[in-house]
Enzyme design. Structure first.
Site, PDB file in Angstrom:
ATOM      1  N   LYS A   9       0.830  -1.248   0.039  1.00  6.07           N
ATOM      2  CA  LYS A   9      -0.259   0.117  -0.059  1.00  6.07           C
ATOM      3  C   LYS A   9       1.099   1.324  -0.007  1.00  6.07           C
ATOM      4  O   LYS A   9       0.475   2.117  -0.854  1.00  6.07           O
ATOM      5  CB  LYS A   9      -0.859   0.043   1.049  1.00  6.07           C
ATOM      6  CG  LYS A   9      -1.776  -1.191   1.310  1.00  6.07           C
ATOM      7  CD  LYS A   9      -2.803  -0.992   2.457  1.00  6.07           C
ATOM      8  CE  LYS A   9      -2.165  -0.950   3.763  1.00  6.07           C
ATOM      9  NZ  LYS A   9      -1.627  -2.251   4.181  1.00  6.07           N
ATOM     10  N   ARG A  84      -9.377   1.607   8.479  1.00  6.63           N
ATOM     11  CA  ARG A  84      -9.052   0.385   9.030  1.00  6.63           C
ATOM     12  C   ARG A  84     -10.062  -0.231   9.543  1.00  6.63           C
ATOM     13  O   ARG A  84     -10.070  -1.353   9.948  1.00  6.63           O
ATOM     14  CB  ARG A  84      -7.744   0.582   9.919  1.00  6.63           C
ATOM     15  CG  ARG A  84      -6.511  -0.268   9.193  1.00  6.63           C
ATOM     16  CD  ARG A  84      -5.477   0.201  10.248  1.00  6.63           C
ATOM     17  NE  ARG A  84      -4.189  -0.670  10.125  1.00  6.63           N
ATOM     18  CZ  ARG A  84      -3.354  -0.055   9.399  1.00  6.63           C
ATOM     19  NH1 ARG A  84      -3.253   1.281   8.982  1.00  6.63           N
ATOM     20  NH2 ARG A  84      -2.020  -0.771   9.470  1.00  6.63           N
ATOM     21  N   ARG A 123      11.383  -6.051   4.529  1.00  4.63           N
ATOM     22  CA  ARG A 123      11.001  -4.501   4.419  1.00  4.63           C
ATOM     23  C   ARG A 123      11.861  -3.759   5.621  1.00  4.63           C
ATOM     24  O   ARG A 123      12.362  -4.009   6.603  1.00  4.63           O
ATOM     25  CB  ARG A 123       9.583  -4.350   4.753  1.00  4.63           C
ATOM     26  CG  ARG A 123       9.170  -2.837   4.943  1.00  4.63           C
ATOM     27  CD  ARG A 123       7.697  -2.541   4.759  1.00  4.63           C
ATOM     28  NE  ARG A 123       6.930  -2.657   5.970  1.00  4.63           N
ATOM     29  CZ  ARG A 123       5.851  -2.531   6.078  1.00  4.63           C
ATOM     30  NH1 ARG A 123       5.034  -2.068   5.161  1.00  4.63           N
ATOM     31  NH2 ARG A 123       5.129  -2.574   7.232  1.00  4.63           N
ATOM     32  N   ARG A 156      11.099  -1.565  10.850  1.00  8.03           N
ATOM     33  CA  ARG A 156      10.050  -1.231  11.884  1.00  8.03           C
ATOM     34  C   ARG A 156       9.910  -2.303  12.940  1.00  8.03           C
ATOM     35  O   ARG A 156       9.780  -3.222  12.680  1.00  8.03           O
ATOM     36  CB  ARG A 156       8.838  -0.887  11.006  1.00  8.03           C
ATOM     37  CG  ARG A 156       8.444   0.413  10.480  1.00  8.03           C
ATOM     38  CD  ARG A 156       7.372   0.322   9.727  1.00  8.03           C
ATOM     39  NE  ARG A 156       6.060   0.049  10.280  1.00  8.03           N
ATOM     40  CZ  ARG A 156       4.806  -0.115   9.799  1.00  8.03           C
ATOM     41  NH1 ARG A 156       4.665   0.352   8.586  1.00  8.03           N
ATOM     42  NH2 ARG A 156       3.876  -0.691  10.262  1.00  8.03           N
ATOM     43  N   ARG A 167      -0.900  -7.505  13.876  1.00  7.48           N
ATOM     44  CA  ARG A 167      -1.313  -6.521  12.943  1.00  7.48           C
ATOM     45  C   ARG A 167      -2.176  -7.301  11.856  1.00  7.48           C
ATOM     46  O   ARG A 167      -3.302  -6.798  11.450  1.00  7.48           O
ATOM     47  CB  ARG A 167      -0.110  -6.021  12.192  1.00  7.48           C
ATOM     48  CG  ARG A 167       0.545  -4.863  13.217  1.00  7.48           C
ATOM     49  CD  ARG A 167       1.865  -4.520  12.724  1.00  7.48           C
ATOM     50  NE  ARG A 167       1.696  -3.968  11.546  1.00  7.48           N
ATOM     51  CZ  ARG A 167       2.721  -3.991  10.672  1.00  7.48           C
ATOM     52  NH1 ARG A 167       3.829  -4.708  10.760  1.00  7.48           N
ATOM     53  NH2 ARG A 167       2.545  -3.432   9.457  1.00  7.48           N
TER      54      ARG A 167
END
Ligand code: AMP
Length: 218
Positions: A9, A84, A123, A156, A167
């Site tokens: 995203k 969300r 990531r 992160r 999550r």
């Protein structure tokens, strides 16, 4: 922009926003920046982000409402990571109704969970501007610095496997119902997100050109 954590995203929203000349509004980045700055908002949301839990709807909607009222949003914006929850989706409809700029599209980046998890593992995220990289497919610049702003790039903390799990659970429980919400409104556009970023961008751009803005309600 909707999809599992790791669907891409952030990458796609940044590219689309740049090509359309509108702001990229990423609630996750706004919250992380508030945490890094130690602001009152950051102090409220820091523990929730670290745990992979959602920030309460009221607070999130207030932050987004404030941002959408800024002049650079007048001719459109790309929302990434918001809404969300169904309550956030309904609140967004109200905000947009008030401003007379109804939602045009809900873009769903579809990807299998195991593929999204694999992406999250590689990531890296800029600690300053929030730009994202991937160790194999899109590495950061020399010295592990962000190619956009020159600041350090890091994993992160909420990409750690156990937080990631929470999550993804939050996505399944709270966010997935929005797919039916936007499908019902005629706004949902779906792309296969398990492909190279450039292909996804090409398809998203073509979909946006072809789809009548506004869906059933528009
Ligand atoms: P993201 O960068 O979109 O993965 O968001 C990182 C974290 O910020 C999430 O795990 C939540 O804790 C929080 N967050 C971001 N956007 C929202 C939202 N729309 N509603 C509630 N919490 C959010």
């Amino acid at each position: 922009m909707l999809g599992l954590p790791g669907a891409g995203k952030g990458t796609q929203a940044a590219l689309l926003a740049a090509s359309l000349g509108v702001p990229h509004i990423a609630t996750g980045n706004m919250f992380r920046q508030a945490v890094a700055a130690g602001s009152p908002l950051g102090q409220k949301v820091g523990a929730l982000l670290a745990a992979g839990e959602l920030v309460p709807d009221g607070l999130t909607v207030a932050v987004v409402g404030e941002r959408l009222g800024q002049p650079d949003c007048a001719s459109g914006f790309i929302l990434d990571g918001f809404p969300r929850t169904l309550a956030q989706g309904e609140a967004l409809d109200h905000l947009l109704l008030e401003s007379g700029t109804p939602l045009q599209h809900a873009l769903y980046l579809e990807i299998a969970e195991e593929r999204a998890v694999a992406r999250l593992a590689g990531r890296r995220t800029c600690t300053s501007c929030g730009a994202t990289y991937h160790v194999q497919t899109d590495p950061p610049g020399p010295g592990g610095l962000c190619r956009r702003c020159g600041q350090p790039v890091a994993t992160r903390p909420d990409d750690a496997p156990e937080v990631q799990r929470r999550r993804i659970d939050a996505y399944r429980r709270d966010t997935e119902p929005l797919l039916g919400f936007y499908r019902g409104q005629g706004h949902l556009l779906l792309v296969d997100a398990d492909r190279p970023p450039a292909e996804i961008t090409r398809d998203l751009t073509a979909l946006l050109r072809a789809a009548p803005a506004g869906g059933l309600a528009g």
